[in-house]
Design a protein around this motif. Structure first.
Motif, mmCIF file in Angstrom:
data_model
loop_
_atom_site.group_PDB
_atom_site.id
_atom_site.type_symbol
_atom_site.label_atom_id
_atom_site.label_comp_id
_atom_site.label_asym_id
_atom_site.label_seq_id
_atom_site.Cartn_x
_atom_site.Cartn_y
_atom_site.Cartn_z
ATOM 1 N N PRO A 1 46.634 38.642 97.627
ATOM 2 C CA PRO A 1 47.486 39.803 97.350
ATOM 3 C C PRO A 1 48.921 39.381 97.020
ATOM 4 N N ASP A 2 49.690 40.349 96.544
ATOM 5 C CA ASP A 2 51.111 40.100 96.315
ATOM 6 C C ASP A 2 51.777 39.736 97.633
ATOM 7 N N PHE A 3 52.850 38.986 97.539
ATOM 8 C CA PHE A 3 53.569 38.545 98.728
ATOM 9 C C PHE A 3 54.515 39.614 99.248
ATOM 10 N N PRO B 1 49.290 37.902 88.961
ATOM 11 C CA PRO B 1 48.253 38.228 89.937
ATOM 12 C C PRO B 1 46.873 38.203 89.281
ATOM 13 N N PRO B 2 45.834 38.004 90.073
ATOM 14 C CA PRO B 2 44.477 38.035 89.519
ATOM 15 C C PRO B 2 44.173 39.401 88.913
ATOM 16 N N GLN B 3 43.311 39.410 87.915
ATOM 17 C CA GLN B 3 42.883 40.665 87.304
ATOM 18 C C GLN B 3 41.707 41.272 88.064
ATOM 19 N N ASP B 4 40.866 40.420 88.619
ATOM 20 C CA ASP B 4 39.679 40.836 89.355
ATOM 21 C C ASP B 4 40.084 41.445 90.699
ATOM 22 N N GLU B 5 39.513 42.595 91.038
ATOM 23 C CA GLU B 5 39.864 43.296 92.283
ATOM 24 C C GLU B 5 39.571 42.453 93.522
ATOM 25 N N THR B 6 38.480 41.712 93.489
ATOM 26 C CA THR B 6 38.131 40.880 94.646
ATOM 27 C C THR B 6 39.169 39.792 94.852
ATOM 28 N N GLY C 1 33.461 28.799 94.745
ATOM 29 C CA GLY C 1 33.405 28.873 93.288
ATOM 30 C C GLY C 1 34.455 29.810 92.714
ATOM 31 N N MET C 2 34.604 30.981 93.326
ATOM 32 C CA MET C 2 35.606 31.954 92.855
ATOM 33 C C MET C 2 37.016 31.395 92.983
ATOM 34 N N LEU C 3 37.290 30.753 94.112
ATOM 35 C CA LEU C 3 38.628 30.209 94.344
ATOM 36 C C LEU C 3 38.910 29.019 93.428
ATOM 37 N N ASP C 4 37.905 28.168 93.228
ATOM 38 C CA ASP C 4 38.058 27.042 92.291
ATOM 39 C C ASP C 4 38.380 27.545 90.889
ATOM 40 N N GLU C 5 37.682 28.593 90.475
ATOM 41 C CA GLU C 5 37.903 29.158 89.145
ATOM 42 C C GLU C 5 39.336 29.680 89.013
ATOM 43 N N ARG C 6 39.826 30.363 90.037
ATOM 44 C CA ARG C 6 41.198 30.868 90.008
ATOM 45 C C ARG C 6 42.182 29.708 89.929
ATOM 46 N N GLN C 7 41.953 28.678 90.740
ATOM 47 C CA GLN C 7 42.874 27.549 90.775
ATOM 48 C C GLN C 7 42.875 26.792 89.445
ATOM 49 N N SER C 8 41.720 26.634 88.841
ATOM 50 C CA SER C 8 41.648 25.887 87.579
ATOM 51 C C SER C 8 42.215 26.684 86.406
#
Length: 194
Positions: free
Chosen positions: A74-76, A63-68, A36-43
């Protein structure tokens, strides 16, 4: 959770163990949450006109705002020294790499979690994994550990325990259980005795 037992068969190695019903339910919940978390990021990735023309998927450049999610994605590139052109160069490089590669990374993480769910006995019990399933389990459990460890503030060297009345004490127990599950499976994949 019992230790993993590696059994070599004519069709390749198999990895056997057993889960209690509550362990299976916990893994199911964690894997479903991860998807669910990954789907939300992707969408949340912006639409890209070039993607519509070329078919090349692009993802978020920020980059994501959420620490998790920052821990999972992470950054590349991290500069070991100050770049002569300034920090904008590193940020620009990370944005470009993130936009190009994040969709595939998210896909791989989702696929690993889904493969875990497909091979997980829902009510607990014995399980037997093929080698590719075992690799998916290691990847998915690692992502669960990273997410939970970020929430708990786990850094190198601890914490090993929290006071029993701490609101996250049970979560630390889950984190440590996931660590053991993953370690024993990795040792099994390496063919090392436990």
């Amino acid at each position: 959770m019992r230790k993993w037992k590696r059994v070599d068969t004519p069709d390749g190695p198999r990895f056997r163990s057993a889960l209690a019903a509550h362990e299976a339910a916990l893994l199911h919940s964690l894997a479903t949450s991860m998807i669910g978390m990954l789907d939300e990021r992707q969408s949340s990735a912006p639409a890209d006109e070039l993607e519509q023309i070329t078919g090349m998927r692009t993802g978020n450049s920020a980059p994501p705002q959420d620490e998790t999610m920052k821990r999972l994605l992470p950054d590349f590139y991290r500069s070991q020294t100050d770049h002569p052109a300034g920090s904008g160069t590193v940020e620009s490089l990370n944005s470009a790499l993130r936009s190009l590669h994040e969709p595939e990374i998210i896909d791989a993480k989702i696929q690993a979690a889904q493969q875990l769910l497909e091979t997980l006995p829902r009510d607990g019990g014995k399980l037997e994994l093929r080698e590719d399933d075992a690799h998916a389990w290691v990847a998915a459990v690692n992502d669960m550990r990273l997410a939970l460890g970020t929430m708990l503030g786990v850094k190198a060297g601890g914490p090993d325990a929290l006071p029993a009345d701490h609101p996250l004490a049970g979560h630390l127990d889950v984190y440590q259980w996931l660590t053991v599950l993953q370690e024993y499976l990795v040792l099994g994949l390496m063919g090392k005795p436990r």
